[in-house]
Every structure is written in structure tokens, then in C-alpha cells.
Design an enzyme around this catalytic site. Sequence first.
Site, PDB file in Angstrom:
ATOM      1  N   SER A  19       0.735  -1.172   0.035  1.00 12.70           N
ATOM      2  CA  SER A  19      -0.012  -0.025  -0.044  1.00 12.70           C
ATOM      3  C   SER A  19       0.941   1.297  -0.066  1.00 12.70           C
ATOM      4  O   SER A  19       0.728   2.244  -0.804  1.00 12.70           O
ATOM      5  CB  SER A  19      -1.005  -0.109   1.331  1.00 12.70           C
ATOM      6  OG  SER A  19      -1.762  -1.154   1.236  1.00 12.70           O
ATOM      7  N   GLY A  90      -5.389  -4.078  -8.495  1.00 13.18           N
ATOM      8  CA  GLY A  90      -6.511  -3.163  -8.312  1.00 13.18           C
ATOM      9  C   GLY A  90      -5.793  -1.508  -7.830  1.00 13.18           C
ATOM     10  O   GLY A  90      -6.475  -0.608  -8.320  1.00 13.18           O
ATOM     11  N   GLN A 165     -10.370   2.637  -2.266  1.00 10.26           N
ATOM     12  CA  GLN A 165      -9.389   3.075  -3.286  1.00 10.26           C
ATOM     13  C   GLN A 165      -9.812   4.246  -4.267  1.00 10.26           C
ATOM     14  O   GLN A 165      -8.948   4.968  -4.769  1.00 10.26           O
ATOM     15  CB  GLN A 165      -8.883   1.803  -4.066  1.00 10.26           C
ATOM     16  CG  GLN A 165      -8.124   0.811  -3.251  1.00 10.26           C
ATOM     17  CD  GLN A 165      -7.646  -0.490  -3.814  1.00 10.26           C
ATOM     18  OE1 GLN A 165      -8.249  -0.659  -5.096  1.00 10.26           O
ATOM     19  NE2 GLN A 165      -6.750  -1.099  -3.399  1.00 10.26           N
ATOM     20  N   ASP A 305      -8.485  -6.802   5.120  1.00  5.49           N
ATOM     21  CA  ASP A 305      -7.340  -7.359   4.389  1.00  5.49           C
ATOM     22  C   ASP A 305      -7.030  -8.692   5.424  1.00  5.49           C
ATOM     23  O   ASP A 305      -6.207  -9.309   4.885  1.00  5.49           O
ATOM     24  CB  ASP A 305      -6.234  -6.749   4.027  1.00  5.49           C
ATOM     25  CG  ASP A 305      -6.395  -6.319   2.624  1.00  5.49           C
ATOM     26  OD1 ASP A 305      -7.472  -6.418   1.818  1.00  5.49           O
ATOM     27  OD2 ASP A 305      -5.598  -5.132   2.096  1.00  5.49           O
ATOM     28  N   LYS A 332     -13.040  -8.035  -3.657  1.00  6.00           N
ATOM     29  CA  LYS A 332     -11.673  -7.956  -3.677  1.00  6.00           C
ATOM     30  C   LYS A 332     -11.055  -9.075  -4.912  1.00  6.00           C
ATOM     31  O   LYS A 332     -11.931  -9.366  -5.787  1.00  6.00           O
ATOM     32  CB  LYS A 332     -11.030  -8.314  -2.257  1.00  6.00           C
ATOM     33  CG  LYS A 332     -11.479  -7.309  -1.120  1.00  6.00           C
ATOM     34  CD  LYS A 332     -10.659  -6.089  -1.207  1.00  6.00           C
ATOM     35  CE  LYS A 332     -10.716  -5.270  -0.156  1.00  6.00           C
ATOM     36  NZ  LYS A 332      -9.953  -4.242  -0.089  1.00  6.00           N
TER      37      LYS A 332
END
Length: 427
Positions: A19, A90, A165, A305, A332
Site C-alpha cells: 500500500s 487493483g 481506493q 485484509d 476483492k
Amino acid sequence: MTRTTTSPGRTARIPGSKSITNRAALLAAAAQGTSRLRAPLVSDDTLAFRTALTGLGVPVRATDDDTSWEITGGGRGPTGDADVWCNDAGTAARFLPPFAATGTGRFTFDGSPQLRARPLRPLADALTRLGADVRTESGASLPLTVRASGLDGGRIELDSSLSSQYLTGLLMAAPLMRTPLEVGARDLVSRPYIDMTIALMRRFGAEVSESDGTLRVGTRPYRATDLHIEPDASTASYVFAAAAVTGTTITVPGLGRDSLQGDLRFVEALRKAGADVEIGADATTVTGTGRLRGGFDLDMGEISDTFMTLAAIAPLADAPVTIRGIGHARLKESDRIAAVAKNLVAAGIRVEEGRDRITVHPGVPAPTRIACHRDHRIAMAFTVLGLAAAPGTITLDDPACVGKTFPGFHTELRRLFPAYEPQEEHR
């Protein structure tokens, strides 16, 4: 619960945060000058992101050992025409279109069938309202084409119930817009990732404020920055859980109380389950106590996550464990709630599944081959369950899918737990 023997007090080698790596790479591309990212994650997703940036004309130079990346930005969006391949990433599909839209040209983004299945409508609609010409497949997914001539800024409302996101992509692009951006994010999930984004934007010089549920980003330019990437807290959840279920001690250096990553809060779930947890200034240590407690109900929506890590080891607890607030995890890399539930049921474990929750009951796992669904987190979570089960009980149908975020996962687990027998990593 069976213990796996290892030396006490082992130190895990966890690669850099995905990330942080991908956010910092985009911010460096948007800044004026050359930024240096030290200890970036080198994995399928980050390499796809880096390649996508070079496809947009951003110069990236990596050292021979990939321990440092130098990224030279022009202080503006890209120019020209480009076809950008996002592979399975993604973050590339959601962060790069807003950046491209601040530039000039035609930019088409596409990816794997897995990525094409993930929704993009909220982002596409927001970019259209900000002045971009956006075309997507059926209005909802990749491939996505942006005909860019800059973005206006201004005030918008963004549906953030499916993914944080979309908001991250818009926020990071905001300093390149013509006027300040104000975003009201409705039903925001995974808030810690937005906090991470804001902290990194400020590190690169952006002005970001928040009031009454509205985020405001000014047009002050980004400045080039040197940044050391901290270890990935989501990835660390697997070795922390492994310590909990095997009665051993694992320390992850570089992940301390000032971490940018909300997923470090996973260790609090392990504390609730009976593990000893110490979060220091520069490291976090988890020690298993020989038993796993259940009988609790936990909202993991902000750290979704890591919910699979807890759910996969929950059969080893002494009472049921319920995890809530994770409905967005169905969108996801796989439908993660369904994937976890079906794999546990296949292993003979009683499971109750709801729209945004899962309850896992205690049980002894029966031999089963885990359906990974090309999802790295499914593979790594169930591997941890296998550490505490009888040898050979848990196998994976796609052990190599861990390469998305942790290519060396099986090797590192073998180093920490010599009794672990890595599976072949061929796709």
C-alpha cells in the site's frame, strides 16, 4: 492445538508495504523532481504498478538489487497516448486513471480477467463530474479509457462503500487539478487506508484538511521526497498468527506504534484471542500462549485484509469466533467471505456466513486442498492453519499466487518454522 517447534524469539523478514509502495510511487510521479523509495516491495502488484507508470511516460530507475527506486516526476499529469496494462493490481486500476486524467491525451487501462471483474463505476462517475471523458466496459469495469484535458477540482460526493481506493486515487491526483478538491465520502470503508494516503500526501508536501466529513486538498504542488518503506502490516499478520497458533514468539522489526498502516491493529485481535502482544517504538512482537481463545465478536471492517488470517485459524479456538463489517471484502481478488467459508467447510469446519459476516466454530481440520481463487491472502491465511494441523492436512491448489504481495512467503515460513514443508510454487 499442535505446536510447531522452532527456536524462541525469531525475527521475521517481512517485505515492504504494498500500500505504501504504490502510493509513494504515484506521489513521486506527480512531484517535481526525483524521489527515492528505499526498500520498496518487489512483487507482482508493485512491479505491475511500476510498469504502468513507465507506460505513462514516468522515468523509473531501479537499483540492480531492486532495493531502491528513483522516480522522476514532472509536477503534472502525463501527456500523450498510452495503453496501460494493470495485470491484477487493483491499486493501478484505481489510482492511475485520476492521475492520467489530470494530464493531456488518451489513456486506456486494462487488466486480467480477475481485475476486470472488480467494480470501477464510482471512480468513473467521479472523474466524469470533474471534467474527464471516461469510457468503461458496460459503464462499470475495465477496460477504461480516459480522454484527458485536465481536471477541474471543486466539490463532489463519492460513494465509498465498495472500496476506499476510489477516494485514495482522487485525493492523490487533487494537487494536480485546476482548483482545490473537496470530497464528501459516503459510507467510507477501510478508513485507515485513507489516513495512510493523507499522511503520505503530506510527506510529499500536499495540503490536506478534513472537516465535518469533507476532505479538502489544495493545489500546492508535490515535492520530491526520499522515503523508506516500512514492512507490510497485512503480510505481517500471517507470521503473527503463526506465532499465536504454534506457541512461539515472532518479532517484526520496522512495525511499531507509529506505523502508517491500520492493519497492524490485527495484533489486537490476536490479543483478544489470548496471545501476548507487545507493540514497541520500532517493532511488534507476538507470543503464542499455547491456546487460542474464542467466544468473541469482532468488527474488522477497517482492517478487512486481515480478516481471513483470523478466520482461517479460528477453528483452533476454544469457542466460536464471529467477524463482522467485512461485506466489501466480497469485491476483492475473490469473494473472500465465500472463499474462506467454503474452504473451511471443505475441511470439516462448521461455518455460518452472512452478507458482511462470518462465524467459525471450533473443530479439527480434515485433509483438504484449499481453493485459492488466485487470491494471495487466501493462500497465506490457510497456510498458517496448516502449521497447527497435522502434517499434510492443508495443501494449496495455487501456492504461487502469493507472489502478488510476498514472493518469498513459503521460503520465509520455512526459515521461521523448519518443520514447514513448502509446496511447489509452479503455477
